[in-house]
Design a protein around this motif. Structure first.
Motif, PDB file in Angstrom:
ATOM      1  N   LYS A 309       0.822  -1.201   0.000  1.00 31.93           N
ATOM      2  CA  LYS A 309       0.000   0.000   0.000  1.00 31.93           C
ATOM      3  C   LYS A 309       0.864   1.262   0.000  1.00 31.93           C
ATOM      4  CE  LYS A 309      -3.942   2.108   2.379  1.00 31.93           C
ATOM      5  NZ  LYS A 309      -4.811   2.078   1.202  1.00 31.93           N
ATOM      6  N   ALA A 310       1.948   1.250   0.792  1.00 35.62           N
ATOM      7  CA  ALA A 310       2.845   2.404   0.847  1.00 35.62           C
ATOM      8  C   ALA A 310       3.555   2.605  -0.489  1.00 35.62           C
ATOM      9  CB  ALA A 310       3.859   2.221   1.964  1.00 35.62           C
ATOM     10  N   LEU A 311       3.967   1.514  -1.126  1.00 35.40           N
ATOM     11  CA  LEU A 311       4.638   1.619  -2.422  1.00 35.40           C
ATOM     12  C   LEU A 311       3.674   2.136  -3.481  1.00 35.40           C
ATOM     13  CD1 LEU A 311       7.008   1.181  -4.302  1.00 35.40           C
ATOM     14  CD2 LEU A 311       6.398  -1.258  -4.437  1.00 35.40           C
ATOM     15  N   LYS A 312       2.450   1.622  -3.473  1.00 34.08           N
ATOM     16  CA  LYS A 312       1.448   2.093  -4.428  1.00 34.08           C
ATOM     17  C   LYS A 312       1.179   3.580  -4.236  1.00 34.08           C
ATOM     18  CE  LYS A 312      -3.438   1.479  -5.607  1.00 34.08           C
ATOM     19  NZ  LYS A 312      -4.672   0.738  -5.298  1.00 34.08           N
ATOM     20  N   GLU A 313       1.069   4.012  -2.985  1.00 28.02           N
ATOM     21  CA  GLU A 313       0.827   5.419  -2.685  1.00 28.02           C
ATOM     22  C   GLU A 313       1.976   6.286  -3.189  1.00 28.02           C
ATOM     23  OE1 GLU A 313      -2.150   7.643  -1.427  1.00 28.02           O
ATOM     24  OE2 GLU A 313      -2.102   5.723  -0.390  1.00 28.02           O
ATOM     25  N   SER A 314       3.196   5.792  -3.038  1.00 23.65           N
ATOM     26  CA  SER A 314       4.377   6.558  -3.436  1.00 23.65           C
ATOM     27  C   SER A 314       4.468   6.694  -4.949  1.00 23.65           C
ATOM     28  CB  SER A 314       5.644   5.880  -2.891  1.00 23.65           C
ATOM     29  OG  SER A 314       5.575   5.742  -1.489  1.00 23.65           O
ATOM     30  N   ILE A 315       4.156   5.626  -5.670  1.00 22.37           N
ATOM     31  CA  ILE A 315       4.131   5.700  -7.131  1.00 22.37           C
ATOM     32  C   ILE A 315       3.100   6.722  -7.586  1.00 22.37           C
ATOM     33  CG2 ILE A 315       3.556   4.417  -9.236  1.00 22.37           C
ATOM     34  CD1 ILE A 315       4.720   1.919  -7.871  1.00 22.37           C
ATOM     35  N   GLN A 316       1.932   6.705  -6.921  1.00 22.76           N
ATOM     36  CA  GLN A 316       0.894   7.657  -7.295  1.00 22.76           C
ATOM     37  C   GLN A 316       1.312   9.089  -6.982  1.00 22.76           C
ATOM     38  OE1 GLN A 316      -1.888   6.795  -9.013  1.00 22.76           O
ATOM     39  NE2 GLN A 316      -2.022   9.015  -9.271  1.00 22.76           N
ATOM     40  N   ASN A 317       2.059   9.286  -5.899  1.00 21.03           N
ATOM     41  CA  ASN A 317       2.588  10.622  -5.586  1.00 21.03           C
ATOM     42  C   ASN A 317       3.452  11.142  -6.722  1.00 21.03           C
ATOM     43  OD1 ASN A 317       3.112   9.904  -2.050  1.00 21.03           O
ATOM     44  ND2 ASN A 317       1.301  10.653  -3.091  1.00 21.03           N
ATOM     45  N   VAL A 318       4.301  10.273  -7.287  1.00 19.64           N
ATOM     46  CA  VAL A 318       5.156  10.660  -8.403  1.00 19.64           C
ATOM     47  C   VAL A 318       4.318  11.003  -9.622  1.00 19.64           C
ATOM     48  CG1 VAL A 318       6.979   9.898  -9.974  1.00 19.64           C
ATOM     49  CG2 VAL A 318       7.079   9.270  -7.560  1.00 19.64           C
ATOM     50  N   VAL A 319       3.294  10.184  -9.885  1.00 21.69           N
ATOM     51  CA  VAL A 319       2.408  10.450 -11.024  1.00 21.69           C
ATOM     52  C   VAL A 319       1.710  11.790 -10.870  1.00 21.69           C
ATOM     53  CG1 VAL A 319       0.338   9.664 -12.255  1.00 21.69           C
ATOM     54  CG2 VAL A 319       2.052   8.003 -11.500  1.00 21.69           C
ATOM     55  N   ASP A 320       1.214  12.058  -9.667  1.00 24.94           N
ATOM     56  CA  ASP A 320       0.489  13.305  -9.432  1.00 24.94           C
ATOM     57  C   ASP A 320       1.384  14.531  -9.606  1.00 24.94           C
ATOM     58  OD1 ASP A 320      -1.773  11.841  -8.880  1.00 24.94           O
ATOM     59  OD2 ASP A 320      -1.528  11.931  -6.702  1.00 24.94           O
ATOM     60  N   LYS A 321       2.644  14.413  -9.194  1.00 25.95           N
ATOM     61  CA  LYS A 321       3.531  15.571  -9.218  1.00 25.95           C
ATOM     62  C   LYS A 321       4.216  15.773 -10.576  1.00 25.95           C
ATOM     63  CE  LYS A 321       7.209  17.829  -6.543  1.00 25.95           C
ATOM     64  NZ  LYS A 321       6.377  19.004  -6.185  1.00 25.95           N
ATOM     65  N   TYR A 322       4.631  14.659 -11.203  1.00 28.42           N
ATOM     66  CA  TYR A 322       5.436  14.791 -12.419  1.00 28.42           C
ATOM     67  C   TYR A 322       4.791  14.121 -13.635  1.00 28.42           C
ATOM     68  CZ  TYR A 322       9.110  16.345  -9.253  1.00 28.42           C
ATOM     69  OH  TYR A 322       9.839  17.042  -8.316  1.00 28.42           O
ATOM     70  N   GLY A 323       3.507  13.800 -13.533  1.00 33.44           N
ATOM     71  CA  GLY A 323       2.840  13.123 -14.636  1.00 33.44           C
ATOM     72  C   GLY A 323       2.724  13.958 -15.904  1.00 33.44           C
ATOM     73  N   ARG A 324       2.875  15.271 -15.773  1.00 35.37           N
ATOM     74  CA  ARG A 324       2.772  16.142 -16.957  1.00 35.37           C
ATOM     75  C   ARG A 324       4.025  16.995 -17.124  1.00 35.37           C
ATOM     76  NH1 ARG A 324      -2.834  19.178 -16.208  1.00 35.37           N
ATOM     77  NH2 ARG A 324      -2.155  19.182 -14.035  1.00 35.37           N
ATOM     78  N   GLN A 325       5.110  16.583 -16.477  1.00 36.57           N
ATOM     79  CA  GLN A 325       6.352  17.346 -16.564  1.00 36.57           C
ATOM     80  C   GLN A 325       7.493  16.454 -17.029  1.00 36.57           C
ATOM     81  OE1 GLN A 325       7.378  19.762 -13.092  1.00 36.57           O
ATOM     82  NE2 GLN A 325       5.311  19.471 -12.289  1.00 36.57           N
ATOM     83  N   ARG A 326       8.384  17.030 -17.787  1.00 39.60           N
ATOM     84  CA  ARG A 326       9.595  16.315 -18.204  1.00 39.60           C
ATOM     85  C   ARG A 326      10.730  16.797 -17.306  1.00 39.60           C
ATOM     86  NH1 ARG A 326       8.314  14.004 -23.115  1.00 39.60           N
ATOM     87  NH2 ARG A 326       6.513  14.959 -24.140  1.00 39.60           N
ATOM     88  N   VAL A 327      11.090  15.981 -16.335  1.00 37.87           N
ATOM     89  CA  VAL A 327      12.148  16.329 -15.402  1.00 37.87           C
ATOM     90  C   VAL A 327      13.242  15.265 -15.493  1.00 37.87           C
ATOM     91  CG1 VAL A 327      10.608  17.552 -13.839  1.00 37.87           C
ATOM     92  CG2 VAL A 327      11.010  15.106 -13.513  1.00 37.87           C
ATOM     93  N   SER A 328      14.371  15.545 -14.896  1.00 44.94           N
ATOM     94  CA  SER A 328      15.491  14.610 -14.949  1.00 44.94           C
ATOM     95  C   SER A 328      15.211  13.375 -14.106  1.00 44.94           C
ATOM     96  CB  SER A 328      16.772  15.296 -14.464  1.00 44.94           C
ATOM     97  OG  SER A 328      16.682  15.549 -13.066  1.00 44.94           O
ATOM     98  N   ASP A 329      15.920  12.301 -14.424  1.00 50.78           N
ATOM     99  CA  ASP A 329      15.775  11.063 -13.647  1.00 50.78           C
ATOM    100  C   ASP A 329      16.173  11.285 -12.198  1.00 50.78           C
ATOM    101  OD1 ASP A 329      14.956   9.795 -15.926  1.00 50.78           O
ATOM    102  OD2 ASP A 329      16.900   8.861 -16.355  1.00 50.78           O
ATOM    103  N   LEU A 330      17.148  12.160 -11.957  1.00 46.97           N
ATOM    104  CA  LEU A 330      17.601  12.428 -10.599  1.00 46.97           C
ATOM    105  C   LEU A 330      16.501  13.066  -9.766  1.00 46.97           C
ATOM    106  CD1 LEU A 330      19.832  12.478  -8.490  1.00 46.97           C
ATOM    107  CD2 LEU A 330      20.571  14.698  -9.407  1.00 46.97           C
ATOM    108  N   VAL A 331      15.795  14.036 -10.340  1.00 48.97           N
ATOM    109  CA  VAL A 331      14.685  14.692  -9.637  1.00 48.97           C
ATOM    110  C   VAL A 331      13.601  13.676  -9.298  1.00 48.97           C
ATOM    111  CG1 VAL A 331      12.811  16.374  -9.865  1.00 48.97           C
ATOM    112  CG2 VAL A 331      15.126  16.972 -10.616  1.00 48.97           C
ATOM    113  N   LEU A 332      13.259  12.845 -10.271  1.00 43.00           N
ATOM    114  CA  LEU A 332      12.222  11.833 -10.059  1.00 43.00           C
ATOM    115  C   LEU A 332      12.647  10.844  -8.981  1.00 43.00           C
ATOM    116  CD1 LEU A 332       9.583  11.788 -11.769  1.00 43.00           C
ATOM    117  CD2 LEU A 332      10.466   9.713 -12.826  1.00 43.00           C
ATOM    118  N   ASP A 333      13.918  10.419  -9.039  1.00 42.45           N
ATOM    119  CA  ASP A 333      14.442   9.452  -8.072  1.00 42.45           C
ATOM    120  C   ASP A 333      14.402  10.010  -6.657  1.00 42.45           C
ATOM    121  OD1 ASP A 333      16.123   7.100  -7.171  1.00 42.45           O
ATOM    122  OD2 ASP A 333      17.508   8.749  -6.758  1.00 42.45           O
ATOM    123  N   GLN A 334      14.834  11.243  -6.485  1.00 35.32           N
ATOM    124  CA  GLN A 334      14.862  11.839  -5.150  1.00 35.32           C
ATOM    125  C   GLN A 334      13.456  11.976  -4.582  1.00 35.32           C
ATOM    126  OE1 GLN A 334      17.054  15.483  -5.870  1.00 35.32           O
ATOM    127  NE2 GLN A 334      19.012  14.541  -5.305  1.00 35.32           N
TER     128      GLN A 334
END
Length: 379
Positions: A309-334
């Motif tokens: 559940k925590a992993l699913k929530e975290s993936i969704q957090n990334v989608v919500d924040k960067y789902g429409r942005q092209r950012v570096s892999d480092l930003v996404l990873d952090q």
């Protein structure tokens, strides 16, 4: 004297007529409510297999005879109280949640369909009978103090509202909210020694920065929506990814998972495009106490459910924040690392995530599931 007698008779007759009319109206309303409750029951009996909400596996008795019918801006609503299986309680990991009651709520949606919700009511007052026979869908009673949790059984999205004397007293601070009595709510057993053994995480809630029981969101507008796509490579994480093992001689268990991955697809008028592909081939360690500071025991199955559940929530957090942005892999990873640590510790008291763990525990392969949420407790 004769005129006065006639006047008294006339008034008495009028009162009798009004009383009979009132009784007829009440009887008609009562019959209408019974008919609606019967219609709702028949519908639910034919559609309950459509839902996979956790709570439905533990319903002991739906009290249709005590159904509460109300009408408001959303139309006709039927609230049906129910009890849990014998010896089952709810707890936030620190104490059993007392003065709680449960309902299934059906909101009529069209002629033959209903939107269905699970509502859990926590009353601060030990004597909560003042709300037992009242509708809560359209708002709490004026003197109600406590919390009302609502979960959409089709989407699993969830909200909660805290009331003080009937007034919504929603807290804006996550830290302050977590100091309150309610946080993550578990379903489980109470031992003879008073200890609590969770068998399933029902939901978590908190401030604007806290995880909720809600399902995925896709965003919208602007240049399109970022989403995870339901392929084998990007379906939600399965709890079977996590094989928790207790370490000998220590109050600690851990599961190492390798090849955690997901993709984010940008949906727009021109089509679909993968804008982020996240992958962690190295094992990631999910650690947790076997027994937490509140004497709550986390079995391997419960821990696996919480980690997924925590992993699913975290993936969704990334989608919500960067789902429409092209950012570096480092930003996404952090950002992903920060959210996974935050969410896992929030769901699992004392939990810890390590991305470069020196542990010798064998790592399992990351798995996904096409089910809304699989279950490692009941397996």
């Amino acid at each position: 004297m004769i005129r006065f007698t006639k006047l008294v008779k006339s008034v008495s007759l009028l009162a009798l007529v009004l009383l009979m009319a009132h009784c007829t109206t009440n009887e008609a309303e009562k019959n209408s409510n019974v008919q609606l409750a019967t219609e709702t029951k028949n519908w639910y009996d034919n559609h309950k297999q459509d839902y996979d909400a956790v709570i439905l596996n533990y319903v002991k008795n739906l009290q249709w005879e005590n159904a509460i019918v109300s009408t408001g801006k959303d139309g006709e609503v039927v609230e049906v109280p129910f009890t849990l299986d014998d010896n089952l309680k709810t707890s936030n990991g620190t104490a059993t949640l007392r003065n709680d009651s449960h309902r299934l709520v059906f909101v009529k949606d069209g002629q033959q369909n209903f939107k269905t919700y699970y509502i859990q009511i926590f009353a601060d007052d030990e004597n909560s009978s003042n709300i037992d026979k009242s509708s809560v869908y359209y708002g709490a009673l004026n003197n109600f103090s406590g919390k009302i949790f609502t979960q959409d059984l089709l989407t699993n999205s969830a909200t909660s509202i805290t009331y003080k004397n009937g007034i919504n007293s929603k807290l804006s601070s996550t830290a302050k909210w977590r100091e309150e009595f309610y946080d993550c709510t578990f379903l489980g057993w109470i031992g003879e020694d008073g200890s609590f053994e969770p068998i399933k995480l029902l939901y978590c809630d908190g401030g604007s920065d806290a995880p909720t029981g809600g399902g995925p969101t896709t965003g919208g507008g602007g240049g399109g929506s970022g989403v995870t796509i339901p392929t084998e490579d990007s379906a939600p994480p399965s709890c079977h990814s996590f094989d928790f093992k207790a370490l000998p001689g220590a109050n600690w268990q851990e599961a190492l998972v390798k090849n955690i991955r997901f993709k984010i697809v940008l949906l727009s008028e021109t089509g679909a495009e993968i804008i982020h592909a996240v992958s962690y081939p190295q094992p990631i360690s999910f650690g947790a106490p076997v027994v937490n500071r509140y004497n709550t025991t986390y079995s391997a199955g419960v821990s696996a459910d919480i980690a997924a559940k925590a992993l699913k929530e975290s993936i969704q957090n990334v989608v919500d924040k960067y789902g429409r942005q092209r950012v570096s892999d480092l930003v996404l990873d952090q950002y992903f690392r920060e959210r996974l640590n935050h969410n896992y510790n929030y769901y699992m008291d004392g939990g810890r995530v390590q991305f470069n763990s020196p542990s010798a525990t064998p790592a399992t392969e990351y798995k996904t599931t096409f089910l809304w949420s699989d279950d490692c407790v009941l397996d």
